[in-house]
Design a protein around this motif. Structure first.
Motif, mmCIF file in Angstrom:
data_model
loop_
_atom_site.group_PDB
_atom_site.id
_atom_site.type_symbol
_atom_site.label_atom_id
_atom_site.label_comp_id
_atom_site.label_asym_id
_atom_site.label_seq_id
_atom_site.Cartn_x
_atom_site.Cartn_y
_atom_site.Cartn_z
ATOM 1 N N SER A 50 48.868 -52.275 -7.205
ATOM 2 C CA SER A 50 48.864 -52.254 -5.742
ATOM 3 C C SER A 50 50.007 -51.406 -5.186
ATOM 4 O O SER A 50 50.019 -51.101 -3.991
ATOM 5 C CB SER A 50 48.955 -53.681 -5.190
ATOM 6 O OG SER A 50 50.202 -54.269 -5.534
ATOM 7 N N SER B 87 54.102 -53.918 0.477
ATOM 8 C CA SER B 87 53.016 -54.589 -0.234
ATOM 9 C C SER B 87 53.170 -56.105 -0.228
ATOM 10 O O SER B 87 52.181 -56.841 -0.070
ATOM 11 C CB SER B 87 52.929 -54.075 -1.679
ATOM 12 O OG SER B 87 54.147 -54.290 -2.374
ATOM 13 N N ARG C 23 46.417 -59.234 4.038
ATOM 14 C CA ARG C 23 45.566 -59.622 2.927
ATOM 15 C C ARG C 23 45.286 -61.119 2.894
ATOM 16 O O ARG C 23 44.486 -61.579 2.086
ATOM 17 C CB ARG C 23 46.197 -59.147 1.616
ATOM 18 C CG ARG C 23 46.212 -57.629 1.505
ATOM 19 C CD ARG C 23 47.052 -57.093 0.391
ATOM 20 N NE ARG C 23 47.177 -55.635 0.476
ATOM 21 C CZ ARG C 23 48.001 -54.903 -0.245
ATOM 22 N NH1 ARG C 23 48.792 -55.498 -1.142
ATOM 23 N NH2 ARG C 23 48.060 -53.593 -0.084
ATOM 24 N N THR D 239 43.139 -54.572 -0.752
ATOM 25 C CA THR D 239 43.164 -53.857 -2.041
ATOM 26 C C THR D 239 41.769 -53.501 -2.534
ATOM 27 O O THR D 239 41.610 -53.049 -3.665
ATOM 28 C CB THR D 239 43.854 -54.732 -3.110
ATOM 29 O OG1 THR D 239 43.161 -55.987 -3.209
ATOM 30 C CG2 THR D 239 45.302 -54.980 -2.759
ATOM 31 N N PHE E 147 42.171 -48.483 -1.231
ATOM 32 C CA PHE E 147 43.058 -48.693 -2.384
ATOM 33 C C PHE E 147 42.393 -49.561 -3.455
ATOM 34 O O PHE E 147 43.064 -50.284 -4.189
ATOM 35 C CB PHE E 147 44.371 -49.328 -1.920
ATOM 36 C CG PHE E 147 45.128 -48.481 -0.946
ATOM 37 C CD1 PHE E 147 45.867 -47.396 -1.367
ATOM 38 C CD2 PHE E 147 45.056 -48.743 0.417
ATOM 39 C CE1 PHE E 147 46.544 -46.598 -0.467
ATOM 40 C CE2 PHE E 147 45.730 -47.948 1.332
ATOM 41 C CZ PHE E 147 46.468 -46.864 0.884
#
Length: 876
Positions: A70, A121, A129, A201, A205
């Motif tokens: 990630s 992240s 997320r 993610t 990505f």
């Protein structure tokens, strides 16, 4: 472009290199030294970063943080975006000698949006997320998506940008007069789309960019270094030395040279220009038209994308998407790729016979060439097998010393091979337009570049023998390539004694820098493409299009399987237009691979998932051939001076074998060695048998489509050859007409049939019931592998659960977590109309399908007798 390449307009070498650069590495070449150094420095840093994160020992873990996926993916994309805006002009009219202020701003902002995902992240894991994105994150994500699509437009053309924008619009609106009801949905919010596409993610990505980061870059870098070292020229010269003297020899050499170049090249366009600048003029000299010469180069170069071990990086994506090992992917892809190339060589040979083309020189007889080839192959195979046993013995005796001993031995072999090469003159590409063409000799050429084979052997060793990951294997092969590119010239200078070792060392250092920079610049388009393709993947997983596209295709085809496959092929062809191989495969497989499997199951045909992925991949890469886009055809026309549209159509005609192969291995998965165990002697023998029969059948197919076998064929003879080829490819078709494949068992006797079946055999069941989304009755066919145990154990192993007191094989929802539960997830088990087993099919004992080879070969014999009467020249 068509105006420039029509007629006899040829491009200069400089224009051809610019064409490749515009497609693969960026057309901008700033004259300002600081800017040029910055671009080169960024590309060099990107290559070094990828080597750093790829090296497997993680020795730096005690001093520097180890990055997870990630974190590495955003950095990878940041480099790609920065270089995309610096290297690719916005428009054809944009300056190429400098970077405008706007591009500086766009590059910096785009890089910042990617690096934000890297730096924050952990914060993103707690907010976006977890479903709680902030307003700032949404703004950054929105800017990032827009600039990514703009970067893909610059690097790849408008195709992927338009497709990505359409999928984003479909995600947002969900329904409308342009959206069929079957794939309509309520629409996703703007925030959820940005969150899913940029901040999560699984979008930009996601897996495609992850594969680009972990695998693809290393293989592109490996190919760039190998080419910079001189391997590309070596392969071309070797092909010409071996085949140039035959009828149509330059075209045959183009096919073989492109096959070998395809191993190290991830771009069909670069392959066309690299080999085509030498092969196309020579093909024209022996009698090929400009369009035919360009078409042969296109067909052979595009086929380089289906040739293992790299397959334009699609092989590594298949590992992730299908969930099988890399070795399995290579096993399934090998035979179709090889027989396709063999057939193309034969097509070229038939063209040479039809036009009675001369050879370029004298050489050994075809029989002697074949003998030398098989002897060399046998010697290499024996040597490789011996190496396996030697290293296995070292591991058993002195496991701690195996690696050092192997490295010393490898170094000694490398030095010895460079010494052999130093005794020969370095290969120089001859002028194909010279009045007298002097073909190289195999005895002189093969010694000059044997050390280039070592990194390929290392790559294959780690992939196939050690069965290491593609990333680890590519790292070791690339590390050896780095060593070779730096040391080969100094070693040659030392062995030749009259040369300057210092000058050769400096030259090797520059070759290394050039290779590292060229590898990174060649990755710009792929990095951007895999990120942009992630938009399509995320849309497919979050909207009904992923599950309902099969119903749409079924409705369009009227439920006829062959029509369904044709439509899927056409969709894949359209979706692949203008896309590089990697992005091409991501897009078409995300949308179409599951469609092939589900539609086949509805018609009672069990299609292996790998066969479905290869099916859409083959059709996707054909977009590089066919007009109106046909990028490889335009590149070939630029070299040949022919008409690009005619070149594209001729190349498509030469590529009919590549179009036919996917249909053949859908109906006969044995062609891709599905279900063949290569770990046993019987499995290897079966594979060899399949290869020989498939090659023979493909040669007959080529002869039929070219209208020439031993002599010019009439329509009846061509039809007969097609019939023979079809029978050899799919003998089961005829067997199924005379002897049903399965015995039809009443559904209520399924448990009894399962109990009586032999363990390891396979029973098929047809499931019918209401669809969960639409309520309409749908059906699918499932294979049930019979396990060991008694009747109750076998039922439990399948995962199926029957409704109590039901006498019509009605089903409850299958056991959670079983494969059956996943396969039947689209059925509504809680509807008033139950889901039930409507048909049980048990395999029957039948005569072998190969019995139909006999009438096929008799028919072939009739054609041979008829054509022998008209034959005026040797068939070979």
């Amino acid at each position: 472009m068509s105006d420039d390449t029509s007629g006899d307009r040829k491009f200069t070498d400089e224009e051809l290199q610019d064409l490749v650069a515009s497609s693969d590495a960026g057309a901008r070449t700033p004259t300002q030294r600081p800017v040029a150094l910055l671009i080169g420095g960024l590309a060099l840093t990107w290559s070094l970063f990828q080597l750093w994160i790829a090296q497997p020992q993680l020795w730096f873990g005690a001093y520097f943080p180890v990055l997870n996926s990630s974190q590495t993916r955003p950095v990878h994309l940041a480099f790609a975006l920065a270089l995309a805006f610096l290297c690719y002009p916005a428009l054809k009219s944009s300056p190429r000698h400098k970077v405008p202020i706007v591009d500086w701003v766009l590059g910096i902002v785009a890089t910042g949006t990617a690096l934000y995902v890297f730096w924050y992240s952990d914060y993103l894991a707690q907010t976006a997320r977890s479903g709680l994105p902030t307003q700032t994150q949404i703004v950054i994500g929105c800017i990032g998506i827009v600039l990514l699509l703009e970067a893909s437009r610059r690097a790849l053309g408008p195709a992927l940008t338009i497709v990505g924008a359409i999928f984003l619009a479909y995600s947002y609106f969900g329904q409308g007069w342009l959206i069929p009801d079957i794939i309509a949905h309520e629409g996703l919010s703007f925030t959820s789309i940005v969150n899913a596409q940029w901040l999560d993610t699984q979008g930009v990505f996601g897996i495609p960019l992850g594969v680009s980061t972990a695998f693809v870059f290393l293989f592109v870098l490996f190919g760039s270094l190998l080419d910079k070292a001189g391997a590309g020229n070596y392969f071309i010269q070797l092909a010409f030395a071996g085949l140039g003297h035959l009828r149509g020899g330059p075209a045959k050499a183009a096919v073989v040279g492109s096959a070998m170049t395809g191993v190290i090249s991830g771009s069909s366009i670069a392959n066309v220009v690299t080999t085509g600048t030498f092969t196309i003029p020579l093909m024209k000299r022996v009698g090929f038209t400009a369009e035919q010469a360009g078409s042969v180069e296109v067909a052979s170069s595009v086929n380089g994308q289906i040739m293992p071990p790299v397959m334009g990086a699609a092989a590594f994506l298949m590992v992730e998407f299908i969930g099988i090992s890399y070795v399995e992917v290579i096993k399934h892809a090998f035979i179709p790729a090889v027989i396709s190339y063999i057939a193309l060589v034969y097509i070229v040979h038939l063209e040479a016979l039809k036009k009675d083309m001369p050879s370029l020189g004298e050489g050994p007889s075809l029989g002697r060439m074949a003998l030398n080839f098989f002897l060399g192959f046998a010697i290499f195979g024996a040597g490789f097998t011996a190496l396996i046993y030697i290293i296995g013995g070292l591991n058993a005796v002195v496991p701690s010393l195996t690696t050092p001993i192997t490295m010393v031995a490898l170094a000694a072999v490398y030095v010895a091979l460079v010494y052999v090469a130093s005794r020969q003159e370095d290969l120089e590409m001859d002028d194909p337009n010279a009045e007298i063409v002097k073909l190289p000799k195999v005895g002189e050429v093969w010694k000059t570049g044997l050390h280039y084979v070592l990194p390929i052997i290392v790559l294959v060793w780690f992939l196939m023998v050690e069965q290491q990951s593609p990333a680890r294997s590519a790292f070791f092969a690339t590390a050896l390539m780095l060593f070779i590119i730096v040391t080969q010239k100094p070693l040659k200078a030392m062995f030749r004694k009259g040369s300057s070792i210092r000058a050769a060392t400096v030259e090797g250092g520059w070759d290394l820098l050039d290779g590292l920079i060229a590898g990174a610049r060649n990755m710009i388009g792929i990095g951007v493409a895999t990120a942009a393709a992630g938009i399509i993947v995320a849309t497919v997983t979050r909207t009904p299009i992923g599950t309902e596209l099969a119903s749409l295709v079924e409705a369009l085809s009227g439920g006829i399987l062959i029509v369904m496959l044709v439509l899927v092929g056409l969709f894949s062809l359209v979706l692949g237009m203008g896309l590089p191989t990697t992005a091409n495969y991501i897009v078409v497989s995300s949308l179409m691979a599951s469609v092939v499997v589900s539609l086949g199951a509805q018609e009672g045909l069990i299609v292996p998932l790998i066969a479905a992925h290869l099916f859409v991949f083959y059709f996707g890469i054909m977009a590089d051939v066919t007009p109106p886009v046909g990028l490889a055809s335009f590149a070939a026309a630029a070299v040949s001076g022919g008409d690009p549209i005619k070149t594209g159509f001729t190349a498509f005609f030469y590529s009919l074998r590549t179009v036919a192969l996917p249909f053949l291995f859908i109906y006969n998965p044995t062609l891709i060695l599905y279900g063949v165990d290569l770990a046993t002697a019987s499995g290897v023998a079966h594979a060899a048998f399949v290869f020989v029969i498939a090659t023979f059948a493909m040669l007959l197919f080529a002869a039929a489509t070219q209208g020439y076998f031993l002599a010019r064929s009439n329509l009846l003879e061509s039809a007969a050859l097609l019939l023979v080829a079809f029978t050899l490819f799919v003998p089961n078709f005829w067997l199924n007409q005379v002897s049903p494949r399965f015995a039809d068992i009443p559904p209520d006797q399924f448990e009894q049939a399962l109990a009586e079946a032999e363990p390891g055999s396979r029973i098929r069941i047809r499931i019918e019931g209401p669809d969960f989304a639409t309520g309409n009755t749908t059906a699918t066919t499932l294979p049930i592998d019979v396990p060991e145990g008694d009747a109750a154990t076998r039922i439990q192993e399948t995962g199926l659960m029957f409704r109590p007191d039901s006498d019509d094989a009605a089903l409850e929802e299958p056991m959670f977590g079983t494969s059956i539960q996943e396969r039947l997830s689209s059925f509504d088990f809680y509807s008033d109309d139950p889901v039930r087993i409507s048909e049980v099919l048990a395999p029957r004992d039948r005569m072998p399908a190969q019995i139909f080879y006999i009438p096929a070969l008799i028919l072939l014999g009739v054609v041979i007798v008829m054509q022998r009467r008209r034959q005026t020249k040797p068939a070979f």
